[in-house]
Design a protein around this motif. Sequence first.
Motif, PDB file in Angstrom:
ATOM      1  N   ILE A   1      -1.523   8.408   2.806  1.00 40.08           N
ATOM      2  CA  ILE A   1      -2.963   8.499   2.521  1.00 40.08           C
ATOM      3  C   ILE A   1      -3.415   9.957   2.529  1.00 40.08           C
ATOM      4  CG2 ILE A   1      -5.266   7.974   3.423  1.00 40.08           C
ATOM      5  CD1 ILE A   1      -4.140   5.273   4.356  1.00 40.08           C
ATOM      6  N   VAL A   2      -3.002  10.695   3.550  1.00 38.66           N
ATOM      7  CA  VAL A   2      -3.367  12.110   3.651  1.00 38.66           C
ATOM      8  C   VAL A   2      -2.790  12.884   2.469  1.00 38.66           C
ATOM      9  CG1 VAL A   2      -3.126  14.215   5.024  1.00 38.66           C
ATOM     10  CG2 VAL A   2      -3.544  12.015   6.158  1.00 38.66           C
TER      11      VAL A   2
ATOM     12  N   LEU B   1       0.826  -1.204   0.000  1.00 34.25           N
ATOM     13  CA  LEU B   1       0.000   0.000   0.000  1.00 34.25           C
ATOM     14  C   LEU B   1       0.863   1.258   0.000  1.00 34.25           C
ATOM     15  CD1 LEU B   1      -2.784  -1.035   2.548  1.00 34.25           C
ATOM     16  CD2 LEU B   1      -2.944  -0.964   0.057  1.00 34.25           C
ATOM     17  N   VAL B   2       1.973   1.208   0.737  1.00 31.68           N
ATOM     18  CA  VAL B   2       2.910   2.333   0.755  1.00 31.68           C
ATOM     19  C   VAL B   2       3.446   2.594  -0.644  1.00 31.68           C
ATOM     20  CG1 VAL B   2       5.218   3.045   1.518  1.00 31.68           C
ATOM     21  CG2 VAL B   2       3.588   2.134   3.171  1.00 31.68           C
ATOM     22  N   SER B   3       3.859   1.527  -1.338  1.00 30.95           N
ATOM     23  CA  SER B   3       4.431   1.672  -2.685  1.00 30.95           C
ATOM     24  C   SER B   3       3.414   2.244  -3.665  1.00 30.95           C
ATOM     25  CB  SER B   3       4.929   0.313  -3.194  1.00 30.95           C
ATOM     26  OG  SER B   3       5.935  -0.201  -2.364  1.00 30.95           O
ATOM     27  N   MET B   4       2.181   1.772  -3.585  1.00 24.13           N
ATOM     28  CA  MET B   4       1.149   2.246  -4.503  1.00 24.13           C
ATOM     29  C   MET B   4       0.829   3.713  -4.263  1.00 24.13           C
ATOM     30  SD  MET B   4      -1.408  -1.050  -4.503  1.00 24.13           S
ATOM     31  CE  MET B   4      -2.659  -0.162  -5.438  1.00 24.13           C
ATOM     32  N   LEU B   5       0.690   4.085  -3.003  1.00 21.99           N
ATOM     33  CA  LEU B   5       0.369   5.477  -2.696  1.00 21.99           C
ATOM     34  C   LEU B   5       1.539   6.397  -2.992  1.00 21.99           C
ATOM     35  CD1 LEU B   5      -1.590   4.979   0.650  1.00 21.99           C
ATOM     36  CD2 LEU B   5      -2.535   5.663  -1.559  1.00 21.99           C
TER      37      LEU B   5
ATOM     38  N   SER C   1       1.384  18.838  -1.955  1.00 21.38           N
ATOM     39  CA  SER C   1       1.171  17.502  -1.386  1.00 21.38           C
ATOM     40  C   SER C   1       2.479  16.909  -0.870  1.00 21.38           C
ATOM     41  CB  SER C   1       0.539  16.575  -2.421  1.00 21.38           C
ATOM     42  OG  SER C   1       1.362  16.444  -3.562  1.00 21.38           O
ATOM     43  N   GLU C   2       3.590  17.154  -1.577  1.00 19.55           N
ATOM     44  CA  GLU C   2       4.877  16.626  -1.128  1.00 19.55           C
ATOM     45  C   GLU C   2       5.362  17.340   0.132  1.00 19.55           C
ATOM     46  OE1 GLU C   2       7.483  13.783  -1.104  1.00 19.55           O
ATOM     47  OE2 GLU C   2       6.138  13.966  -2.835  1.00 19.55           O
ATOM     48  N   THR C   3       5.072  18.627   0.255  1.00 21.06           N
ATOM     49  CA  THR C   3       5.431  19.363   1.467  1.00 21.06           C
ATOM     50  C   THR C   3       4.662  18.847   2.670  1.00 21.06           C
ATOM     51  OG1 THR C   3       5.906  21.354   0.151  1.00 21.06           O
ATOM     52  CG2 THR C   3       5.555  21.656   2.511  1.00 21.06           C
TER      53      THR C   3
ATOM     54  N   TYR D   1       4.107   5.548   8.042  1.00 19.33           N
ATOM     55  CA  TYR D   1       4.339   6.142   6.728  1.00 19.33           C
ATOM     56  C   TYR D   1       3.107   6.001   5.845  1.00 19.33           C
ATOM     57  CZ  TYR D   1       6.834   7.143   2.343  1.00 19.33           C
ATOM     58  OH  TYR D   1       7.247   7.687   1.148  1.00 19.33           O
ATOM     59  N   LEU D   2       2.427   4.876   5.951  1.00 16.43           N
ATOM     60  CA  LEU D   2       1.211   4.653   5.161  1.00 16.43           C
ATOM     61  C   LEU D   2       0.146   5.691   5.486  1.00 16.43           C
ATOM     62  CD1 LEU D   2      -0.501   2.950   3.219  1.00 16.43           C
ATOM     63  CD2 LEU D   2      -1.110   1.496   5.168  1.00 16.43           C
TER      64      LEU D   2
END
Length: 489
Positions: free
Chosen positions: A360-361, A215-219, A389-391, A355-356
């Motif tokens: 998600i957020v 899920l981490v990789s996909m997001l 979003s990256e910030t 991290y997941l």
Amino acid sequence: MAKVQKNLLLNLSLSLSQVIFPLFTIPYVARVLSPGSIGQVSFADSFAFYFTIIAEFGILTYGVREVAKHRNDPTRLSQTVSALISLHVLTSFIAILLFSCFAFLLRSHFPDPNILFLSYLYLFANAFACEWYFYGQEAFNYIALRSICIRILGIIAIYLLVQSPDDYLLYYGIIVFSSVTTIGLNFYQVVRKRLFRFDFKGGIKYIRQVWTINLVSMLYAIPMLLDNVVMGIVASAATVGLYAFTVKIVRISGSVVTDSLLVFFPSVVSLQSQHHQEQLKQQLLFSIRLILLFATPLSIGIFLLAGDIIPVFLGDQFTAVVPNLQLVALFPFIKAVSLYYSNPILLASHREKSYLHNLIVSCLLFFALAFAGGYYYGAMGMCLALLISETVLLLLNLASVKKQPGDLPVFSARFFFIAMGLSLFFYPIVYGINLLNLPALPGLAAKVISCILFYLFVVFVVWKPFGPLFGRKMNTGNKTEGNTQADKA
């Protein structure tokens, strides 16, 4: 630390090839192909690659971690490699079925069916991808040599075969066959070492362990890959082309810094499994210093030279994206620091759930901003969505790391402000070269080389901040700069 230094230099050469080689291909492709055909290739490439992330199922990160832990146990290592590759074959079959469904729904975005054929070829070959094995073994010599050779051959093929706007299919074919060649060479090495046999039963047993990392990789891949797809849905193919090359510049240049984290990840996992806490802090401190020292001038340099970079490498038809490139110039710095918090700290210490939640957020925010920004403001709106979003992800990762035990180093204010101060000297350097009125390409080359030489001279000749690079031991005790409040702020 000596082995880490060697791996870092090898990976740096590989990362530099990712920056230098596109300097030969991007200007050529941007002038031969139209923005519309570039947009078609970018859409298809991003769309297919995202399904490889689905197929990857978290195996990449999990595989590196497990190989690093069991590389001295041949029996356990062989079992792990066989089970994970077998699991990847199963998940790839599912990903290909999903890809087919979505490709049918979005068939209007694939006017040339041959593009789909190449995407399928890549997806089928990717079922046997095992790059994680070589990273877990810290085989950076092999990784660097293989990748650089394949990239050189790819550049030669582009110059020989891509000759007109109608050759966009050949361009995509070269991209696909380069990836397929890499996968084939990796799988051959694993089979030659007798580390693989089909073990679907063993692979299925790993599903529970890799689910969260999957899920981490996909997001994680959503802003990186689906930005082109979202742009293709809400805007024209030409707009996708304008956006794609803008972001490609900052992502490729930023990889010089972010790829260094790949070197530290297996080493950090090994140190954690052996409970070498002081050595772990030393490596993490070295990593964050390295990131701050080189990501800072990189972002400032991209902002300062955006007006020179776009005309030289993309041509006059892309001059409208100069403000976009200046906007996302901060991306390499933000991405590098965010990855430092996530990979060698959260993921390496099995804190992937934290991290997941952060991803998600960040991804929900990205989608909301991307659809609205891309629809109303085109490429500029998408760049802003990516940056915001990256910030947010960086801030969330920082909050998660501060909750971790172990008093780990999370920042170095001293290195950051020194890097900022040195980078400000780029402005008078660039101003002075502008007075010479050089042609565009020689002028840009003179500015880049002058700034790099000045920065490297001050850092490695005058200042010499990295003790281990000069044979001296880095302190990690309570009296070090790495343990001050400024570093942990």
